[in-house]
Design a protein around this motif. Structure first.
Motif, PDB file in Angstrom:
ATOM      1  N   LYS A 140     -18.824  20.045  10.227  1.00 23.13           N
ATOM      2  CA  LYS A 140     -20.410  20.133  10.729  1.00 23.13           C
ATOM      3  C   LYS A 140     -21.148  19.729   9.326  1.00 23.13           C
ATOM      4  CE  LYS A 140     -23.883  21.339  12.900  1.00 23.13           C
ATOM      5  NZ  LYS A 140     -24.845  20.035  13.822  1.00 23.13           N
ATOM      6  N   ARG A 141     -22.012  18.713   9.218  1.00 21.72           N
ATOM      7  CA  ARG A 141     -22.367  18.228   8.245  1.00 21.72           C
ATOM      8  C   ARG A 141     -23.936  18.612   7.707  1.00 21.72           C
ATOM      9  NH1 ARG A 141     -19.758  13.609   6.092  1.00 21.72           N
ATOM     10  NH2 ARG A 141     -20.877  14.210   4.251  1.00 21.72           N
ATOM     11  N   ASP A 142     -23.675  19.848   7.417  1.00 24.42           N
ATOM     12  CA  ASP A 142     -25.257  20.559   7.053  1.00 24.42           C
ATOM     13  C   ASP A 142     -25.387  20.188   5.624  1.00 24.42           C
ATOM     14  OD1 ASP A 142     -25.964  21.437   9.372  1.00 24.42           O
ATOM     15  OD2 ASP A 142     -26.175  23.405   8.765  1.00 24.42           O
ATOM     16  N   ASP A 143     -24.584  19.410   4.902  1.00 22.90           N
ATOM     17  CA  ASP A 143     -24.706  18.831   3.671  1.00 22.90           C
ATOM     18  C   ASP A 143     -25.687  17.752   3.770  1.00 22.90           C
ATOM     19  OD1 ASP A 143     -22.570  17.611   4.993  1.00 22.90           O
ATOM     20  OD2 ASP A 143     -22.157  16.512   3.107  1.00 22.90           O
ATOM     21  N   LEU A 144     -25.848  17.079   4.978  1.00 20.31           N
ATOM     22  CA  LEU A 144     -26.664  15.857   5.357  1.00 20.31           C
ATOM     23  C   LEU A 144     -27.994  16.380   5.596  1.00 20.31           C
ATOM     24  CD1 LEU A 144     -23.967  13.292   6.745  1.00 20.31           C
ATOM     25  CD2 LEU A 144     -24.826  13.806   4.406  1.00 20.31           C
ATOM     26  N   THR A 145     -28.599  17.675   5.676  1.00 20.85           N
ATOM     27  CA  THR A 145     -29.839  17.680   5.991  1.00 20.85           C
ATOM     28  C   THR A 145     -30.883  17.110   5.058  1.00 20.85           C
ATOM     29  OG1 THR A 145     -29.457  19.766   4.662  1.00 20.85           O
ATOM     30  CG2 THR A 145     -29.280  20.062   6.964  1.00 20.85           C
ATOM     31  N   PRO A 146     -31.946  16.504   5.630  1.00 16.25           N
ATOM     32  CA  PRO A 146     -32.625  15.546   4.930  1.00 16.25           C
ATOM     33  C   PRO A 146     -33.667  16.183   3.863  1.00 16.25           C
ATOM     34  CG  PRO A 146     -33.383  15.819   7.194  1.00 16.25           C
ATOM     35  CD  PRO A 146     -32.514  16.705   6.982  1.00 16.25           C
ATOM     36  N   ALA A 147     -33.558  16.820   2.920  1.00 16.35           N
ATOM     37  CA  ALA A 147     -34.448  17.450   1.775  1.00 16.35           C
ATOM     38  C   ALA A 147     -33.591  17.549   0.523  1.00 16.35           C
ATOM     39  CB  ALA A 147     -35.186  18.628   2.297  1.00 16.35           C
ATOM     40  N   ASP A 162      -2.362  24.277  16.949  1.00 12.08           N
ATOM     41  CA  ASP A 162      -2.913  23.787  18.357  1.00 12.08           C
ATOM     42  C   ASP A 162      -4.504  23.991  18.276  1.00 12.08           C
ATOM     43  OD1 ASP A 162      -0.583  22.554  19.166  1.00 12.08           O
ATOM     44  OD2 ASP A 162       0.019  24.751  19.971  1.00 12.08           O
ATOM     45  N   ASP A 163      -5.035  24.930  17.536  1.00 13.19           N
ATOM     46  CA  ASP A 163      -6.279  25.263  17.349  1.00 13.19           C
ATOM     47  C   ASP A 163      -7.457  24.274  17.132  1.00 13.19           C
ATOM     48  OD1 ASP A 163      -5.792  27.708  18.018  1.00 13.19           O
ATOM     49  OD2 ASP A 163      -5.990  28.774  15.992  1.00 13.19           O
ATOM     50  N   THR A 164      -8.436  24.376  17.259  1.00 15.07           N
ATOM     51  CA  THR A 164      -9.445  23.552  16.801  1.00 15.07           C
ATOM     52  C   THR A 164     -10.389  24.372  15.870  1.00 15.07           C
ATOM     53  OG1 THR A 164      -9.571  22.204  18.643  1.00 15.07           O
ATOM     54  CG2 THR A 164     -11.519  21.938  17.476  1.00 15.07           C
ATOM     55  N   VAL A 165     -10.735  23.871  14.677  1.00 15.36           N
ATOM     56  CA  VAL A 165     -11.396  24.551  13.671  1.00 15.36           C
ATOM     57  C   VAL A 165     -12.786  23.803  13.392  1.00 15.36           C
ATOM     58  CG1 VAL A 165      -9.837  24.028  12.092  1.00 15.36           C
ATOM     59  CG2 VAL A 165     -11.491  25.829  11.423  1.00 15.36           C
ATOM     60  N   VAL A 166     -13.684  24.203  12.893  1.00 18.04           N
ATOM     61  CA  VAL A 166     -14.901  23.680  12.578  1.00 18.04           C
ATOM     62  C   VAL A 166     -15.172  24.260  11.036  1.00 18.04           C
ATOM     63  CG1 VAL A 166     -17.530  23.329  12.508  1.00 18.04           C
ATOM     64  CG2 VAL A 166     -16.180  23.449  14.694  1.00 18.04           C
ATOM     65  N   PHE A 167     -15.313  23.070  10.331  1.00 19.40           N
ATOM     66  CA  PHE A 167     -15.616  23.571   8.577  1.00 19.40           C
ATOM     67  C   PHE A 167     -17.133  23.370   8.603  1.00 19.40           C
ATOM     68  CE2 PHE A 167     -16.315  21.562   4.467  1.00 19.40           C
ATOM     69  CZ  PHE A 167     -16.402  22.887   3.731  1.00 19.40           C
ATOM     70  N   LEU A 168     -17.976  24.406   8.340  1.00 18.17           N
ATOM     71  CA  LEU A 168     -19.398  24.240   8.264  1.00 18.17           C
ATOM     72  C   LEU A 168     -19.396  23.556   6.624  1.00 18.17           C
ATOM     73  CD1 LEU A 168     -22.495  24.212   8.986  1.00 18.17           C
ATOM     74  CD2 LEU A 168     -22.438  26.645   8.365  1.00 18.17           C
ATOM     75  N   HIS A 169     -19.888  22.293   6.504  1.00 18.69           N
ATOM     76  CA  HIS A 169     -20.043  21.772   5.092  1.00 18.69           C
ATOM     77  C   HIS A 169     -21.575  22.066   4.758  1.00 18.69           C
ATOM     78  CE1 HIS A 169     -20.249  19.784   1.695  1.00 18.69           C
ATOM     79  NE2 HIS A 169     -19.569  18.382   1.916  1.00 18.69           N
ATOM     80  N   THR A 170     -21.489  23.172   3.579  1.00 21.72           N
ATOM     81  CA  THR A 170     -22.964  23.664   3.338  1.00 21.72           C
ATOM     82  C   THR A 170     -23.647  22.742   2.256  1.00 21.72           C
ATOM     83  OG1 THR A 170     -21.789  25.332   2.241  1.00 21.72           O
ATOM     84  CG2 THR A 170     -22.611  26.135   4.474  1.00 21.72           C
ATOM     85  N   GLY A 171     -22.827  21.870   1.755  1.00 23.69           N
ATOM     86  CA  GLY A 171     -23.679  21.209   0.758  1.00 23.69           C
ATOM     87  C   GLY A 171     -23.145  21.506  -0.630  1.00 23.69           C
TER      88      GLY A 171
END
Ligand SMILES: Cc1ncc(COP(=O)(O)O)c(C=O)c1O
Length: 344
Positions: free
Chosen positions: A44-51, A316-325
Motif C-alpha cells: 500500500k503505497r503511502d510513500d507516494l502521497t503527493p506532498a 496461503d495468507d495475503t498480507v499488506v505492507f503499508l509503505h509509510t515512506g
C-alpha cells in the motif's frame, strides 16, 4: 446507512487541507512473494502521497493543518529528529497553505547533522530551523514553549504539532485510509489476513487499529516498533485511542489484548542499520524496484519477512505492507552502510 459508512461520512466532514486526490496505489509484489515462497504480498503505497516527497504524515497533516487553519493559526511549530519526515512534510504542506513553519529538530549530543536528505529539503521548503541537542532523545525541555512565546510576542498565532503528528485528528486519517483499503480489496477480490505497519510515535498504528475495530476489515494490524518497547507502545496506544474515540465519536476503541506490536527489529538504537533491514532494502529494491528506508519502512518490512519465514504468516495468507515512506532518509546514510558492493 451502515455503521461503517456513517463513521466514514462523519470523519469526512472534519476540516481538511485536501492534498490527496484519490487512493494511493495498492500493488502486488509478485517477485518478493515468489522469493519468499508465498504468501501474496501487497504494497500500500503511502510513500507516494503527493506532498514533499510523500509518506504517511501527509494523510495526518491533511487533518491537523486543516484544523489549525480553521481555528485561525498562522504558524506551525513541529519537532522531531534532525532527519524527521514529519518536519519535511510539514514544511511542504505548510508552504503550500501559506503557513509559517518553525521546525525544532534535535538529536543526542554528538549526533552528526549534515545539511542533507530531509534537513536539506526542510531548508529548501523555506522552514525556519532550530537545531537543539536532546538528552534523552525526544526531550526538548522548554525550547518549544520558549519559541512559542517569542512568536506570540511577534504577533504570530503558533500551533504546536503533536510529536509524530499523533493526535486524534491525525488518527482519523488512518481510519479513513482503512475504508480506502477495504474498497481496494473489494476491487481486487482479496481479503488480506494481515496488515503490517512501522510504529514510531504510534499515531498511524492507532488510527489503523481504530479503523480495524470500527470498520472491521478482513485483516488484523501488526505493528513493528522502530524505537520503543511493545509494552510502552501498547500503553500509549490504549491511552491515545481512548481519547481519540471520544473526540472522533467512534463507537469502539481497542483493548490492550487486541493489539499486536513487535519490538525485535529496532537494533542498537532508533535509526541504526540492522542486517534484517539491509536485506529488506535490497530485496524490495532489486525484486520490485521499490525503495524503503532504514529508519522506518525497512524495519517494518524486515519484521514481515521474518514472520513469513518463521510461519507467523501462513504461505496461503495475503498480507499488506503499508509503505509509510521515509525514502529521503536514504540520502543521510553513508553509501557503504547501504550498499554491500561499495564496502572496501
Ligand atoms: C516514514 C515513516 N514511517 C513510519 C512512521 C511511524 O509513524 P507514527 O509516528 O505515526 O508511528 C514515521 C514517523 O515519523 C515515518 O516518518
Amino acid at each position: 446507512m451502515s455503521v461503517a459508512s456513517s463513521i466514514v461520512s462523519h470523519l469526512e466532514s472534519f476540516p481538511r487541507l485536501r492534498t490527496l486526490h484519490g487512493p494511493t496505489p495498492l500493488d502486488e509484489a509478485c517477485a518478493l512473494s515468489r522469493h519468499l515462497g508465498g504468501p501474496r504480498i501487497f504494497l500500500k503505497r503511502d510513500d507516494l502521497t503527493p506532498a514533499g516527497l510523500g509518506g504517511n504524515k501527509v494523510r495526518k497533516l491533511e487533518f491537523i493543518l486543516g484544523k489549525a487553519i480553521a481555528e485561525g493559526y498562522d504558524t506551525i511549530i513541529a519537532c522531531g529528529g534532525y532527519q524527521s519526515n514529519l518536519a519535511r512534510i510539514t514544511a511542504a504542506m505548510g508552504a503550500r497553505a501559506g503557513l509559517q513553519v518553525e521546525l525544532v529538530l534535535g538529536g543526542v549530543p554528538g549526533e552528526p547533522h549534515p545539511v542533507s536528505a530531509n534537513l536539506l529539503l526542510d531548508h529548501l521548503l523555506g522552514a525556519n530551523i532550530h537545531l537543539v541537542e536532546t538528552e534523552p532523545r525526544w526531550d526538548f525541555g522548554t525550547t518549544i514553549e520558549d519559541l512559542a512565546e517569542r512568536l506570540v510576542k511577534q504577533g504570530r498565532r503558533p500551533m504546536m504539532m503533536p510529536l509524530g503528528g499523533s493526535s486524534p485528528e491525525g488518527m482519523a486519517s488512518y481510519v479513513l485510509a482503512t475504508a480506502e483499503m477495504m474498497q481496494q480489496f473489494a476491487e481486487n477480490k482479496i481479503a488480506p489476513e494481515h496488515l503490517y505497519v512501522g510504529v514510531g510515535s504510534g499515531g498511524t498504528y492507532s488510527g489503523l487499529v481504530l479503523g480495524e475495530c470500527n470498520l472491521k476489515p478482513s485483516y488484523h494490524v501488526t505493528g513493528v516498533s522502530v524505537s520503543r518497547t511493545s509494552e510502552f507502545l501498547v500503553e500509549k496506544v490504549i491511552d491515545e485511542t481512548t481519547r481519540a474515540q471520544e473526540i472522533l465519536s467512534l463507537p469502539k476503541t481497542p483493548k490492550a489484548s487486541d493489539l499486536t506490536v513487535f519490538d525485535d527489529q529496532i537494533g542498537a538504537h532508533y535509526g541504526a542499520m540492522t542486517e534484517a533491514a539491509e536485506e529488506a532494502i535490497h530485496l524490495l529494491a532489486r525484486l520490485e524496484g521499490v525503495l524503503v528506508d532504514p529508519v522506518y519502512s525497512a524495519k517494518c518490512l524486515a519484521g514481515l519477512i521474518d514472520h513469513i519465514r518463521t510461519g507467523r504468516i501462513d504461505k496461503d495468507d495475503t498480507v499488506v505492507f503499508l509503505h509509510t515512506g521515509g525514502t529521503p532518509a536514504l540520502f543521510a546514510y553513508d553509501p557503504a552502510v547501504l550498499v554491500p558492493e561499495l564496502r572496501v
